[in-house]
Design an enzyme around this catalytic site. Structure first.
Site, PDB file in Angstrom:
ATOM      1  N   SER A 126       0.834  -1.201   0.000  1.00 18.04           N
ATOM      2  CA  SER A 126       0.000   0.000   0.000  1.00 18.04           C
ATOM      3  C   SER A 126       0.869   1.251   0.000  1.00 18.04           C
ATOM      4  CB  SER A 126      -0.893   0.007   1.247  1.00 18.04           C
ATOM      5  OG  SER A 126      -1.510   1.265   1.431  1.00 18.04           O
ATOM      6  N   TYR A 151      -2.639  -0.308   9.960  1.00 19.86           N
ATOM      7  CA  TYR A 151      -2.795  -0.881   8.628  1.00 19.86           C
ATOM      8  C   TYR A 151      -1.491  -0.739   7.837  1.00 19.86           C
ATOM      9  CZ  TYR A 151      -4.160  -1.219   3.717  1.00 19.86           C
ATOM     10  OH  TYR A 151      -4.223  -1.552   2.384  1.00 19.86           O
TER      11      TYR A 151
END
Length: 334
Positions: A126, A151
């Site tokens: 990501s 995350y």
């Protein structure tokens, strides 16, 4: 090729499955169909894949025994690992979900690849791993040691775990750092989807950091094209690579990292304006401060991706928003 695609009911996963099956590959897709967001949308994504080369199995990647048996039974050539607990702000509310899926589940996938000699593991990282980085554009040669959300930390962990397995067991691994994906069949928890829904419903949309934010919005078609192309670019060992002189995106092991982003960030208010124009509706806006775990700007340098594949994302925001709004209106009968 025989592929495993994890997260096959997801936004990106279902689109990757569709692309791979159209090219004649055999795909086993798995997903736990959790209720993080509307499960009806997840089932609808699967229902649109009408191809005899695709088989779906409901399976949680955190189930070690089930994952192990799947790898033994199917003997995959390649694995595209897209399953994860998504969402940045949700990681503040429910951190354990991220450990179960993004760490334990990811380890189970690595172990499956290790014990069945999978030829290439491609996995979703990501853009959030860039964290507090202020230098732009974000390059894969940058250090990514200061994430601002759990995350992001799990995604950075995935890259580290992949390198370990590439080093120890010669498993070719490629991590893909996705930048703000939007488009048809998108995730209802992401800002583009939320904006369209709320504007059509006459509700107020929240604008973080008073609108002074920049995102490298990337259409899902570009993401999928990048994923499928990079699957054929299998990293090899580089015996001349060193930690001191080499990029952290490569290694002496068969390991690689790439950005997949449009490469031209736009201001959040311009993105909202594009949605307003396409809908023909002026949004009701509530401006607020920067939210926890958020970042000011994302901006992808995709030179490495282009060099490796000859592909550069090209869907501009106007075309992408037009496509997304049309799908939303059709799917939700708005």
């Amino acid at each position: 090729m025989k592929y495993l695609v994890t997260g096959a009911a997801g936004f990106i996963g279902s689109a990757v499955v569709e692309k791979l099956t159209e090219a004649g590959n055999c795909i086993i897709g798995i997903d736990n169909i959790n209720d993080y967001y509307d499960v009806k949308l997840k089932h609808a994504r699967l229902d649109r894949i009408k191809n005899k080369n695709f088989s779906f199995i409901k399976l949680d990647i955190a189930d070690r025994d089930a994952v192990q048996q799947l790898f033994i039974d199917e003997q995959f050539d390649r694995v595209i690992h897209l399953a994860a607990q998504a969402g940045i702000r949700y990681s503040i509310e429910n951190p354990h979900a991220y450990a179960d899926s993004n760490l334990i589940g990811y380890l189970n996938i690595l172990e499956g690849c290790r014990h069945t000699n999978v030829g290439h593991l491609i996995y979703a990282s990501s853009s959030s791993v860039y964290g507090l980085n202020a230098k732009t554009p974000f390059e894969t040669s940058d250090r990514v040691d200061h994430p601002v959300s759990l995350y992001a930390a799990t995604k950075k962990s995935n890259e580290l775990m992949a390198h370990t397995y590439s080093h120890l067991y010669d498993i070719p691994t490629t991590g893909l750092r996705f930048f703000t994906v939007y488009g048809s069949w998108g995730r209802p928890d992401m800002a583009p989807f939320i904006f369209i829904k709320k504007i059509l419903d006459g509700e107020t949309i929240d604008i973080n950091n008073n609108g002074d934010m920049w995102r490298d919005f990337t259409h899902v078609d570009d993401i999928v094209e990048g994923v499928v192309r990079i699957a054929d670019v299998i990293p090899s060992k580089n015996t001349s690579w060193t930690v001191e002189q080499g990029s952290p995106a490569t290694s002496s092991a068969p390991y690689a990292i790439y950005n997949i982003g449009h490469g031209s960030p736009i201001n959040l208010m311009d993105f909202v304006k594009a949605i307003e124009t396409e809908l023909g509706i002026k949004a009701k806006k509530k401006f607020r401060e920067m939210q926890p775990a958020d970042v000011y700007q994302t901006y992808a340098d995709v030179a490495d991706l282009f060099e490796a594949t000859g592909f550069k994302p090209s869907v501009d925001v106007k075309a992408g928003v037009t496509e997304f709004v049309k799908w939303y209106r059709d799917f939700y009968h708005k």
